[in-house]
Design a protein around this motif. Structure first.
Motif, PDB file in Angstrom:
ATOM      1  N   VAL A   1       0.756  -1.088  -0.091  1.00 52.69           N
ATOM      2  CA  VAL A   1      -0.105  -0.105  -0.086  1.00 52.69           C
ATOM      3  C   VAL A   1       0.909   1.238  -0.013  1.00 52.69           C
ATOM      4  O   VAL A   1       1.830   1.546   0.893  1.00 52.69           O
ATOM      5  CB  VAL A   1      -0.942   0.017   1.266  1.00 52.69           C
ATOM      6  N   LYS A   2       0.469   2.223  -1.033  1.00 55.86           N
ATOM      7  CA  LYS A   2       1.297   3.349  -1.172  1.00 55.86           C
ATOM      8  C   LYS A   2       0.254   4.672  -0.878  1.00 55.86           C
ATOM      9  O   LYS A   2      -0.756   4.427  -1.527  1.00 55.86           O
ATOM     10  CB  LYS A   2       2.209   3.440  -2.303  1.00 55.86           C
ATOM     11  N   ALA A   3       0.502   5.589   0.192  1.00 56.58           N
ATOM     12  CA  ALA A   3      -0.172   6.635   0.220  1.00 56.58           C
ATOM     13  C   ALA A   3       0.240   7.911  -0.309  1.00 56.58           C
ATOM     14  O   ALA A   3       1.468   8.249  -0.184  1.00 56.58           O
ATOM     15  CB  ALA A   3      -0.454   7.033   1.579  1.00 56.58           C
ATOM     16  N   VAL A   4      -0.380   8.646  -1.428  1.00 56.40           N
ATOM     17  CA  VAL A   4       0.055   9.741  -1.928  1.00 56.40           C
ATOM     18  C   VAL A   4      -0.626  10.824  -1.243  1.00 56.40           C
ATOM     19  O   VAL A   4      -1.870  10.820  -1.201  1.00 56.40           O
ATOM     20  CB  VAL A   4      -0.159   9.897  -3.534  1.00 56.40           C
ATOM     21  N   VAL A   5      -0.125  11.715  -0.629  1.00 56.36           N
ATOM     22  CA  VAL A   5      -0.706  12.855   0.500  1.00 56.36           C
ATOM     23  C   VAL A   5      -0.412  14.243   0.307  1.00 56.36           C
ATOM     24  O   VAL A   5       0.624  14.663  -0.166  1.00 56.36           O
ATOM     25  CB  VAL A   5      -0.220  12.207   1.851  1.00 56.36           C
ATOM     26  N   VAL A   6      -1.540  14.922   0.231  1.00 55.35           N
ATOM     27  CA  VAL A   6      -1.383  16.488   0.382  1.00 55.35           C
ATOM     28  C   VAL A   6      -1.642  16.873   1.727  1.00 55.35           C
ATOM     29  O   VAL A   6      -2.587  16.684   2.491  1.00 55.35           O
ATOM     30  CB  VAL A   6      -2.337  17.107  -0.682  1.00 55.35           C
ATOM     31  N   LEU A   7      -0.365  17.515   2.455  1.00 56.81           N
ATOM     32  CA  LEU A   7      -0.654  18.070   3.677  1.00 56.81           C
ATOM     33  C   LEU A   7      -1.434  19.287   3.870  1.00 56.81           C
ATOM     34  O   LEU A   7      -1.246  20.281   2.784  1.00 56.81           O
ATOM     35  CB  LEU A   7       0.679  17.999   4.292  1.00 56.81           C
TER      36      LEU A   7
ATOM     37  N   PRO B   1      -3.917  14.974  -8.934  1.00 55.22           N
ATOM     38  CA  PRO B   1      -4.334  15.145 -10.210  1.00 55.22           C
ATOM     39  C   PRO B   1      -5.774  15.012 -10.168  1.00 55.22           C
ATOM     40  O   PRO B   1      -6.436  14.213  -9.491  1.00 55.22           O
ATOM     41  CB  PRO B   1      -3.681  14.212 -11.031  1.00 55.22           C
ATOM     42  N   LYS B   2      -6.783  15.727 -10.781  1.00 58.87           N
ATOM     43  CA  LYS B   2      -8.211  15.871 -10.614  1.00 58.87           C
ATOM     44  C   LYS B   2      -8.659  15.686 -12.161  1.00 58.87           C
ATOM     45  O   LYS B   2      -8.256  16.565 -12.811  1.00 58.87           O
ATOM     46  CB  LYS B   2      -8.837  16.970  -9.974  1.00 58.87           C
ATOM     47  N   SER B   3      -9.723  15.441 -12.417  1.00 55.52           N
ATOM     48  CA  SER B   3     -10.680  15.391 -13.509  1.00 55.52           C
ATOM     49  C   SER B   3     -11.415  16.658 -13.580  1.00 55.52           C
ATOM     50  O   SER B   3     -11.408  17.593 -12.785  1.00 55.52           O
ATOM     51  CB  SER B   3     -11.558  14.205 -13.698  1.00 55.52           C
ATOM     52  N   GLY B   4     -12.175  17.022 -14.773  1.00 58.22           N
ATOM     53  CA  GLY B   4     -12.735  18.191 -14.807  1.00 58.22           C
ATOM     54  C   GLY B   4     -13.787  18.221 -13.924  1.00 58.22           C
ATOM     55  O   GLY B   4     -14.272  19.271 -13.431  1.00 58.22           O
TER      56      GLY B   4
ATOM     57  N   ALA C   1      -4.233   7.690 -13.079  1.00 62.08           N
ATOM     58  CA  ALA C   1      -2.918   8.303 -13.271  1.00 62.08           C
ATOM     59  C   ALA C   1      -2.012   8.231 -12.435  1.00 62.08           C
ATOM     60  O   ALA C   1      -0.693   8.156 -12.863  1.00 62.08           O
ATOM     61  CB  ALA C   1      -3.262   9.991 -13.495  1.00 62.08           C
ATOM     62  N   LEU C   2      -1.983   8.254 -11.269  1.00 60.47           N
ATOM     63  CA  LEU C   2      -1.221   8.078 -10.153  1.00 60.47           C
ATOM     64  C   LEU C   2      -0.831   6.709 -10.234  1.00 60.47           C
ATOM     65  O   LEU C   2       0.679   6.469 -10.054  1.00 60.47           O
ATOM     66  CB  LEU C   2      -1.689   8.501  -8.506  1.00 60.47           C
ATOM     67  N   GLN C   3      -1.763   5.724 -10.302  1.00 52.57           N
ATOM     68  CA  GLN C   3      -1.117   4.439 -10.418  1.00 52.57           C
ATOM     69  C   GLN C   3      -0.284   4.005 -11.696  1.00 52.57           C
ATOM     70  O   GLN C   3       0.800   3.442 -11.556  1.00 52.57           O
ATOM     71  CB  GLN C   3      -2.307   3.569 -10.602  1.00 52.57           C
ATOM     72  N   GLU C   4      -0.657   4.549 -12.665  1.00 57.66           N
ATOM     73  CA  GLU C   4       0.236   4.383 -13.932  1.00 57.66           C
ATOM     74  C   GLU C   4       1.407   5.056 -13.842  1.00 57.66           C
ATOM     75  O   GLU C   4       2.550   4.344 -14.299  1.00 57.66           O
ATOM     76  CB  GLU C   4      -0.538   5.061 -15.129  1.00 57.66           C
ATOM     77  N   SER C   5       1.688   6.364 -13.083  1.00 56.98           N
ATOM     78  CA  SER C   5       2.935   6.866 -12.886  1.00 56.98           C
ATOM     79  C   SER C   5       3.831   6.142 -12.042  1.00 56.98           C
ATOM     80  O   SER C   5       4.834   5.891 -12.271  1.00 56.98           O
ATOM     81  CB  SER C   5       2.901   8.349 -12.527  1.00 56.98           C
ATOM     82  N   GLU C   6       3.179   5.266 -10.852  1.00 54.52           N
ATOM     83  CA  GLU C   6       4.027   4.455 -10.225  1.00 54.52           C
ATOM     84  C   GLU C   6       4.469   3.180 -11.006  1.00 54.52           C
ATOM     85  O   GLU C   6       5.658   2.821 -10.754  1.00 54.52           O
ATOM     86  CB  GLU C   6       2.691   3.895  -8.941  1.00 54.52           C
TER      87      GLU C   6
END
Length: 566
Positions: free
Chosen positions: A501-507, A543-546, A554-559
């Motif tokens: 498990v990986k968490a991508v976090v905005v503080l 990253p967010k959609s419209g 998108a995050l998964q693919e870049s990982e």
């Protein structure tokens, strides 16, 4: 004839006539036939079928004195031990419904298992009781537990046991400590020893095949876990089918190390073994050398596992001293068995590792490899009485052999629907060729022989050593952290667990000094250990959609791209 039938075990029927009785009757009948046969083994102490049945009846009577009525839900939360088996059958004998709960859950997660099924009584072990009290006490008074029945591991074994049956020294404190009964606000805690000393008679058995028996919870792509409604008949089908598939008999000895709170351990190990009056050798959690000693000492014949256990056992420095010659059936699922390991089992022991596939919604197996004709890295063929197809998830039309699509399943083992969630139930099923099929959410293909293979996941899910981690559930818990503004959970590669498990976090702007380790430590306090992110990455924005949705893909693919580059 369906293509997979040419590889069907010749000794077995294609579909089953299921007993018109309750799951309790399986224990009662085995105890009547084999009263003095060993049912359970736990660190050298044995319990016969008669003792198991009588203990379950006394506990059932005690639950009724606490107010349990027909159809009530009772939570059962513990690692594998004899008390889990006895309590499971006691709840059924009290005409009630078992709500199996993962013992790795923390208080924040346990609240849902009290409020959603309207649970008033829970049964647990001393090491977990404080979490249940914390969860219950934090709820509004009307939603809290009323009773908590607490057992200690040493209620079922002698802490001084030595030799091959002894637990690993590292477990001494965990298993040996006797915890004081906790205080439950507006409720009462009860000692297991008092509960099974009950002298009242249990009520008449009033439940049958159609009645709700189990309410196991499964997570999904959105929000909190959902309860899967399984009547006695769906569990009965897979218990009987699993027993037959694994050459079940009263002379089998089963190693129970996959957790019995989980659908596979509960149905394919516990219920299948009790139905055929086999002996169950119980391990509370995995330890490779204990497993090696127990297989040798008790001459284990049947072992359902996850492949990482087999890999670990084969790597033990003591492996040469273990005698695995008694094993006649070895199989499992949750993750693919590496081809080299399967080959070693075949060459050294003549054992064909039989992988299977199933979900909480299908009472464990919906597919299994024929023990006589397994294919490697394969889900197997549709199980007894089961029709499975591969369809285009958009057009809902069946796809040709070899093409990828969504696996759909129809059979007597399929659940009736999600508890209190008619919306989720409606979207989980489709009508296909006049029958109701469950949509698995998994993408796969069928080969020309009728064997199914998993190719991808339609659902967003991480598979860490066979444990399913649902990102939406982890994210919902992480949003409670005061420093986290946003979080997105993705899978990262792990050499041992397969995925982690990986968490991508905005503080939050006010908490920019928070460290990755602080986030991980907080997660350990608030969620089951297998859900805890092993990796935390801070980013300025997600990253967010419209429409404002987080683009997790998108995050998964870049990982994945970064891993490929590395």
């Amino acid at each position: 004839m369906r293509s997979h039938h040419k590889f069907w075990p010749r000794r077995l029927p294609h579909s089953l006539t299921v007993p018109s009785t309750s799951l309790w009757d399986n224990l009662a009948i085995s105890a009547q036939r084999y009263p003095d046969k060993v049912a359970l083994v736990f660190f050298g102490r044995t319990l016969t079928y008669r003792q198991l049945k009588e203990g379950a009846e006394r506990l059932a009577a005690y639950l009724v004195t606490l107010g349990v009525k027909r159809g009530d839900r009772v939570a059962l939360c513990m690692q594998n031990c004899p008390q889990l088996v006895m309590a499971h059958f006691a709840i059924l004998r009290a005409n009630a419904v078992v709500v199996p709960v993962n013992p790795m859950n923390r208080a924040e997660e346990l609240k849902h298992y009290i409020t959603d099924p309207d649970t008033k009584i829970a049964i647990t072990t001393g090491d977990l009781a404080a979490e249940w009290v914390q969860a219950s006490d934090a709820l509004p008074p009307a939603e809290r537990l009323v009773h908590l029945v607490v057992t200690q591991f040493t209620d079922a074994f002698d802490a001084g046991v030595s030799g091959d049956d002894a637990p690993p020294p590292a477990w001494a404190d965990w298993l040996g400590t006797r915890h004081p009964l906790p205080a439950l606000q507006q409720g009462q805690a009860h000692a297991w020893s008092d509960a099974i000393a009950c002298t009242s008679e249990p009520p008449a058995l009033a439940v049958g095949p159609q009645d709700l028996a189990l309410l196991p919870y499964t997570s999904g792509t959105t929000g909190l876990p959902k309860g899967c409604m399984h009547p006695h008949k769906s569990i009965m089908h897979n218990a009987v089918a699993s027993a037959l598939w694994g050459a079940g008999s009263a002379d089998n000895v089963t190693l129970a190390v996959v957790p019995m709170f989980h659908i596979t351990g509960m149905v394919s190990v516990m219920h299948a073994s009790i139905y055929s009056a086999a002996t169950i050798v119980i391990m509370p959690r995995w330890d490779r050398d204990l497993a090696g000693r127990l297989i040798s000492r008790w001459q284990v014949t049947n072992w359902t596992n996850i492949p990482t256990m087999v890999i670990d056992l084969l790597a033990s420095p003591h492996f040469a001293s273990y005698d695995l010659s008694s094993l006649v059936y070895i199989g499992g699922g949750g993750a693919a068995m590496p081809q080299a390991v399967a080959q070693r089992l075949l060459e050294q022991y003549g054992l064909r590792y039989a992988e299977g596939y199933g979900l909480t919604e299908t009472a464990a197996p919906s597919h299994s490899n024929p023990p006589d004709n397994p294919k490697q890295q394969c889900l197997g063929i549709p199980f007894m009485s089961t029709d499975a197809r591969v369809i285009d998830p958009d057009t809902l039309q069946e796809v040709p052999v070899g093409e990828q699509g969504e696996i759909i399943i129809h059979g007597p083992e399929v659940f009736e629907g999600y508890w209190k969630r008619p919306d989720a139930t409606a979207s989980a099923f489709i009508e296909f060729e006049g029958k109701r099929f469950f949509r698995s959410g998994d993408l796969g293909r069928m080969d020309e022989d009728g064997y199914f293979f998993l190719t991808d996941r339609l659902k967003r899910m991480i598979n860490a050593s066979g444990f399913k981690v649902w990102p939406a559930e982890v994210e919902a818990l992480m949003f409670r952290h005061p420093a986290i503004q946003e979080a997105c959970i993705i899978a990262a590669k792990d050499s041992y667990r397969g995925e982690t498990v990986k968490a991508v976090v905005v503080l939050r702007a006010t908490h920019k000094d928070t460290t990755e380790q602080q986030i991980i430590d907080w997660c350990r306090e608030n969620m089951a250990v297998y859900k805890v992110p092993r990796i935390v990455q801070f980013v300025p924005a997600l990253p967010k959609s419209g429409s404002g949705k987080v683009m997790w893909r998108a995050l998964q693919e870049s990982e994945l791209a970064a891993e490929a580059k590395a």
